[in-house]
Design a protein around this motif. Structure first.
Motif, mmCIF file in Angstrom:
data_model
loop_
_atom_site.group_PDB
_atom_site.id
_atom_site.type_symbol
_atom_site.label_atom_id
_atom_site.label_comp_id
_atom_site.label_asym_id
_atom_site.label_seq_id
_atom_site.Cartn_x
_atom_site.Cartn_y
_atom_site.Cartn_z
ATOM 1 N N THR A 43 -2.025 -9.836 -13.597
ATOM 2 C CA THR A 43 -3.329 -9.596 -14.222
ATOM 3 C C THR A 43 -4.312 -9.023 -13.208
ATOM 4 N N ALA A 44 -4.327 -9.600 -12.014
ATOM 5 C CA ALA A 44 -5.238 -9.099 -10.981
ATOM 6 C C ALA A 44 -4.883 -7.645 -10.646
ATOM 7 N N PHE A 45 -3.580 -7.355 -10.555
ATOM 8 C CA PHE A 45 -3.175 -5.996 -10.205
ATOM 9 C C PHE A 45 -3.519 -5.007 -11.323
ATOM 10 N N PHE A 46 -3.372 -5.493 -12.570
ATOM 11 C CA PHE A 46 -3.749 -4.647 -13.705
ATOM 12 C C PHE A 46 -5.221 -4.236 -13.592
ATOM 13 N N TYR A 47 -6.086 -5.207 -13.313
ATOM 14 C CA TYR A 47 -7.510 -4.876 -13.170
ATOM 15 C C TYR A 47 -7.751 -3.939 -11.996
ATOM 16 N N PHE A 48 -6.973 -4.146 -10.932
ATOM 17 C CA PHE A 48 -7.091 -3.294 -9.756
ATOM 18 C C PHE A 48 -6.819 -1.828 -10.131
ATOM 19 N N THR A 49 -5.708 -1.587 -10.875
ATOM 20 C CA THR A 49 -5.398 -0.210 -11.266
ATOM 21 C C THR A 49 -6.430 0.320 -12.268
ATOM 22 N N LEU A 50 -6.939 -0.582 -13.106
ATOM 23 C CA LEU A 50 -7.918 -0.185 -14.122
ATOM 24 C C LEU A 50 -9.183 0.392 -13.480
ATOM 25 N N ILE A 51 -9.560 -0.186 -12.330
ATOM 26 C CA ILE A 51 -10.724 0.344 -11.616
ATOM 27 C C ILE A 51 -10.513 1.832 -11.322
ATOM 28 N N PHE A 52 -9.300 2.178 -10.888
ATOM 29 C CA PHE A 52 -9.026 3.573 -10.547
ATOM 30 C C PHE A 52 -8.989 4.461 -11.793
ATOM 31 N N LEU A 53 -8.494 3.895 -12.900
ATOM 32 C CA LEU A 53 -8.484 4.690 -14.133
ATOM 33 C C LEU A 53 -9.913 4.996 -14.581
ATOM 34 N N VAL A 54 -10.762 3.976 -14.510
ATOM 35 C CA VAL A 54 -12.157 4.178 -14.906
ATOM 36 C C VAL A 54 -12.804 5.233 -14.012
ATOM 37 N N LEU A 55 -12.528 5.129 -12.714
ATOM 38 C CA LEU A 55 -13.058 6.140 -11.785
ATOM 39 C C LEU A 55 -12.526 7.526 -12.132
ATOM 40 N N ALA A 56 -11.232 7.593 -12.451
ATOM 41 C CA ALA A 56 -10.613 8.886 -12.765
ATOM 42 C C ALA A 56 -11.240 9.481 -14.025
ATOM 43 N N VAL A 57 -11.381 8.646 -15.064
ATOM 44 C CA VAL A 57 -11.977 9.135 -16.316
ATOM 45 C C VAL A 57 -13.395 9.625 -16.051
ATOM 46 N N TRP A 58 -14.128 8.816 -15.303
ATOM 47 C CA TRP A 58 -15.516 9.176 -15.024
ATOM 48 C C TRP A 58 -15.608 10.482 -14.250
ATOM 49 N N ILE B 87 -3.397 8.085 -15.020
ATOM 50 C CA ILE B 87 -4.121 8.754 -13.930
ATOM 51 C C ILE B 87 -3.363 10.014 -13.505
ATOM 52 N N LEU B 88 -2.041 9.893 -13.383
ATOM 53 C CA LEU B 88 -1.225 11.047 -12.995
ATOM 54 C C LEU B 88 -1.318 12.156 -14.047
ATOM 55 N N ALA B 89 -1.205 11.766 -15.316
ATOM 56 C CA ALA B 89 -1.247 12.770 -16.386
ATOM 57 C C ALA B 89 -2.622 13.427 -16.465
ATOM 58 N N MET B 90 -3.683 12.631 -16.295
ATOM 59 C CA MET B 90 -5.031 13.216 -16.316
ATOM 60 C C MET B 90 -5.189 14.235 -15.202
ATOM 61 N N SER B 91 -4.628 13.917 -14.031
ATOM 62 C CA SER B 91 -4.769 14.854 -12.915
ATOM 63 C C SER B 91 -3.981 16.134 -13.198
ATOM 64 N N LEU B 92 -2.816 16.011 -13.801
ATOM 65 C CA LEU B 92 -2.052 17.219 -14.151
ATOM 66 C C LEU B 92 -2.786 18.027 -15.218
ATOM 67 N N ASN B 93 -3.480 17.317 -16.097
ATOM 68 C CA ASN B 93 -4.221 17.993 -17.163
ATOM 69 C C ASN B 93 -5.344 18.878 -16.621
ATOM 70 N N VAL B 94 -5.860 18.539 -15.449
ATOM 71 C CA VAL B 94 -6.856 19.410 -14.823
ATOM 72 C C VAL B 94 -6.250 20.801 -14.637
ATOM 73 N N LEU B 95 -5.003 20.838 -14.195
ATOM 74 C CA LEU B 95 -4.326 22.131 -14.010
ATOM 75 C C LEU B 95 -3.919 22.744 -15.346
#
Ligand SMILES: Nc1ncnc2c1ncn2[C@@H]1O[C@H](COP(=O)(O)OP(=O)(O)O)[C@@H](O)[C@H]1O
Ligand SMILES: [Mg+2]
Lengths: 247, 333
Positions: B159-174, B43-51
Motif C-alpha cells: 500500500t505504501a509503495f502504491f501511494y509512492f508510485t501514485l505521487i509520480f503519476l500525479v506529477l506526470a499527469v500534471w 507513466i510509461l505510456a503517457m511519456s510515449l504518447n508525448v511522441l
C-alpha cells in the motif's frame, strides 16, 4: 546605400533533371511592391519556395537584406523578417482562427520552447491575435474552427498569419485566387494598408487582376524571367503578349 | 482541445480520488500490486504518447528508457554502493542523456525511418543487456532489495509503495498536461500537423521535436526507476521489443493524443496480462484479439471512442426520427 530586401542571383532548381527555375536573377529594393506574373507552371511558386527555404536551390545565391541565406533553413530566414502565404492553404484546420494566429505569433517568441507555461494564460498574445484578425476583417470569427470557415475566409486568415509576424519582406502566393469580386476588393484594400516600408512580392497568374498594385512587374515563363519593368513597359513589351497569348 | 480541458481536469480529480481510495476498496495485496503496475505502465505510456500522440512520431523503442533506468537504478545501488537517492538521480539523469543521443539519431529521419531507428537502437540495448553478462547478469538479470525508505516509510508495504508510485503519476499527469498546453507542446502539435508551415512561421521543427523527445525520455526514465523498485529485479525483457510494442499498444488502444487514453490503455493491458493470464496461457493472443477489436470498433482509441459514443447517444433521438422519414416514404411508394 542600403541592401535590397531580396537579391537573387543565378538561381536554378531542378526536379528530377527538369528545370522548374532556370537562371533567375532579381533584385527587389526595400519597400518595393513587386508583382510576379506568369502562366501556370512557370515556376513562380518554386521560386518562392527557394526564397523561403522550403527546399534548397540547385545552384545560385539568395540574399535577404544583404545577408546570404542560401545555406540557411526556412525558420532562420523567417527570423530575418520574412513571411509568406501559401497558394495551397496550409492552416491548422482543427484549431480556431485566433489559435492559428497565436501559433503564428508564437513562432517568433522564446515562449515556443517553454514546456511549462500555458499559452492560454498569455492574454496579451491572444489579444494581439484578435487585433490582427480584426485587421483582415475576421474578428467576429475568432473562436470558429478553421474547418468551419469559407474559402475566402481561409485565404484572409493565411494573410493574417503572415502579417502577425510583422514581416519586412512579405511573399504572397496568389492571395486573390479563387476569391469573389467583393472578397478580392477586400484583400486588395487590405494590402494597401500594409506600411510602405514593408517589401511585398506577390504572385498572380491573371494579368488583369493586380496590375495596379505593382511598382515593378516580373513576368516568368518556363522557369525563366522573360520581361521585367514597370507597368507600362511590361504591358507594351511584345514578349508579354507572347507569354499570355502564345499558348 | 482547449475547451475540453476543464472537463479533463475534473475527470483527473475523480480518477485521482478513486486511486487514493483504492487500498480501502481492495484489501488484497495482489490487487494493490496490479494497481501499482498500472500506475507505472501508465507513466510509461503517457511519456510515449508525448511522441506518438502529440508529436506524431511513432517510436518502437520506448522500452529503452524504462530498461536503462531500471538497470542503472539496480546496478548502482546493489553493485556500486551508491545510496538510494543517488542511484535514482543518476539513473534518471543518465537515461535522459541517452534520450538526447537517441533523439539526435532517430530524428535524422521521420515517419517509418524514425520508427526503424528507434527500433534498432532499442534492439542494440537489448543485445547489450543480454550479452554483457558481467555487467548486466545477462539472461539472469540483476536484482536485490532496493526499495528505499524515504523519511522512514517502509516501501516494502504494498500500500505504501502504491501511494509512492501514485505521487509520480500525479506529477506526470500534471506536468504532461501542462506540457500539452505550453509553448513547446503547442509547437510540437503544430509540427505534427504542418511541419512545412511551422518552419515558415519561424519554428525550428527539429529542435522542438528533439526537446520533446528528451522530455518523453525523462518520463520513461521515471517509469524505469519505479519499475526497478517494484520488481527489485530487471532482465533483458525490460528492454525487449515486446515491451516497446506493448507500450505503443497501450497508447493506441487508449487513444493517442489524449491525456488519459494512455492511462486507460495501460490499465487494459496490465489487467489482461495479470488477471486473464491466470486462466488463459496464451494471453498475448487474447491481447491481439482485443487490439483488433479496438481497431475495428474504436479506431481512434477507447477514450475518444467512448466520447464519440456518448455524443451519438445524446443525438440518437433526433437523428433516428429523421432517419425513419425516408424509410416511411419508401414504403408508401
Ligand atoms: N515538389 C516538386 N516536385 C516536382 N516538380 C515540381 C515540384 N514543385 C513544382 N514542380 C514543377 O515545377 C514547375 C513549376 O511549378 P510551380 O512553381 O508550382 O509553377 P507556378 O507556381 O508558376 O504555377 C511545374 O512544372 C511543376 O510541375
Ligand atoms: Mg503557383
Amino acid at each position: 546605400m542600403t541592401a535590397p530586401a531580396l537579391e537573387v542571383t543565378g538561381l536554378h532548381r531542378f526536379f528530377g533533371g527538369l528545370p522548374a527555375v532556370r537562371d533567375v536573377s532579381m533584385r527587389v529594393p526595400v519597400g518595393e511592391r513587386r508583382l510576379l506574373l506568369g502562366p501556370n507552371g512557370a515556376g513562380k511558386t518554386t521560386l518562392f519556395n527557394l526564397i523561403a527555404g522550403d527546399f534548397p536551390a540547385s545552384r545560385g545565391e539568395i540574399r535577404i537584406f544583404g545577408e546570404n541565406v542560401t545555406g540557411k533553413t526556412a525558420d532562420q530566414r523567417t527570423h530575418l523578417g520574412m513571411a509568406r502565404t501559401y497558394q495551397i492553404i496550409t492552416l491548422f484546420p482543427k484549431n480556431t482562427l485566433v489559435h492559428n494566429v497565436v501559433i503564428s505569433l508564437l513562432g517568433l517568441l522564446k515562449l515556443r520552447f517553454n514546456p511549462l507555461s500555458d499559452i492560454r494564460k498569455h492574454t496579451a498574445l491572444w489579444d494581439e491575435a484578435r487585433s490582427i484578425l480584426a485587421l483582415v476583417g475576421l474578428e467576429h470569427l475568432a473562436e470558429r474552427t478553421v474547418a468551419d470557415t469559407s474559402y475566402g475566409e481561409k485565404r484572409r486568415l493565411e494573410i493574417a498569419m503572415a502579417l502577425a509576424q510583422k514581416p519586412k519582406l512579405l511573399l504572397l502566393d496568389e492571395p486573390l485566387a479563387g476569391l469573389s469580386a467583393d472578397e478580392r476588393r477586400d484583400v486588395e484594400r487590405l494590402l494597401q494598408t500594409i506600411p510602405r516600408d514593408v517589401t511585398i512580392i506577390m504572385i498572380e497568374h491573371d494579368m488583369d487582376v493586380a496590375l495596379a498594385f505593382a511598382d515593378v512587374i516580373t513576368v516568368m515563363q518556363h522557369g525563366q524571367i522573360v520581361v521585367e519593368g514597370n507597368r507600362a513597359e511590361v504591358v507594351a513589351d511584345p514578349k508579354t503578349r507572347e507569354v499570355y497569348l502564345g499558348h | 482541445m482547449i475547451r475540453a480541458s476543464r472537463q479533463q481536469a475534473v475527470l483527473a480529480l475523480v480518477a485521482i480520488a478513486a486511486l487514493l481510495a483504492m487500498p480501502w476498496l481492495v484489501t488484497s495485496d495482489y490487487y494493490i500490486n496490479i494497481a501499482t503496475q498500472i500506475v507505472i505502465a501508465a507513466i510509461l505510456a503517457m511519456s510515449l504518447n508525448v511522441l506518438v500522440g502529440f508529436g506524431g512520431m511513432i517510436s518502437l523503442g520506448h522500452a529503452s528508457y524504462l530498461g536503462v533506468a531500471a538497470y542503472l537504478t539496480i546496478y548502482l545501488s546493489t553493485h556500486a554502493g551508491v545510496g538510494a537517492l543517488g542511484s535514482a538521480l543518476i539513473a534518471i539523469g543518465a537515461t535522459t542523456l541517452l534520450a538526447m543521443l537517441f533523439g539526435y539519431l532517430a530524428l535524422r529521419a521521420s515517419g517509418l525511418g524514425f520508427l526503424m531507428i528507434t527500433l534498432a537502437l532499442g534492439q542494440i540495448l537489448w543485445g547489450i543487456a543480454y550479452r554483457w553478462a558481467s555487467l548486466t547478469g545477462g539472461d539472469n538479470g540483476l536484482g536485490g532489495p532496493i526499495r528505499p525508505r524515504p523519511f522512514g516509510i517502509d516501501l516494502m508495504n504494498p500500500t505504501a509503495f502504491f501511494y509512492f508510485t501514485l505521487i509520480f503519476l500525479v506529477l506526470a499527469v500534471w506536468l504532461i498536461s501542462r506540457f500539452v498546453q505550453s509553448g513547446l507542446g503547442q509547437s510540437l502539435q503544430g509540427a505534427r500537423d504542418q511541419p512545412r508551415r511551422m518552419r515558415a512561421l519561424g519554428y525550428n521543427v527539429w529542435l522542438i521535436q528533439w526537446l520533446s523527445f528528451v522530455f518523453a525520455g525523462f518520463w520513461g526514465a521515471i517509469a524505469g526507476m519505479l519499475y526497478a523498485y517494484y520488481h527489485q529485479f530487471v532482465s533483458p525483457q525490460a528492454l525487449h521489443l515486446t515491451t516497446s510494442a506493448e507500450t505503443l499498444l497501450m497508447v493506441v488502444a487508449g487513444g493517442t493524443g489524449t491525456l488519459f487514453g494512455p492511462v486507460v490503455g495501460a490499465a487494459l493491458v496490465v489487467i489482461l496480462k495479470n488477471v486473464v493470464s491466470a486462466y488463459i496461457t496464451r494471453w498475448l493472443m487474447l491481447l491481439g484479439v482485443v487490439f483488433v477489436a479496438i481497431v475495428l470498433f474504436m479506431p481512434e482509441g477507447i477514450v475518444p471512442g467512448l466520447r464519440r459514443l456518448r455524443e451519438t447517444m445524446k443525438m440518437r433521438p433526433a437523428s433516428s426520427a429523421e432517419a425513419s422519414l425516408p424509410a416511411a416514404e419508401e414504403r408508401t411508394t
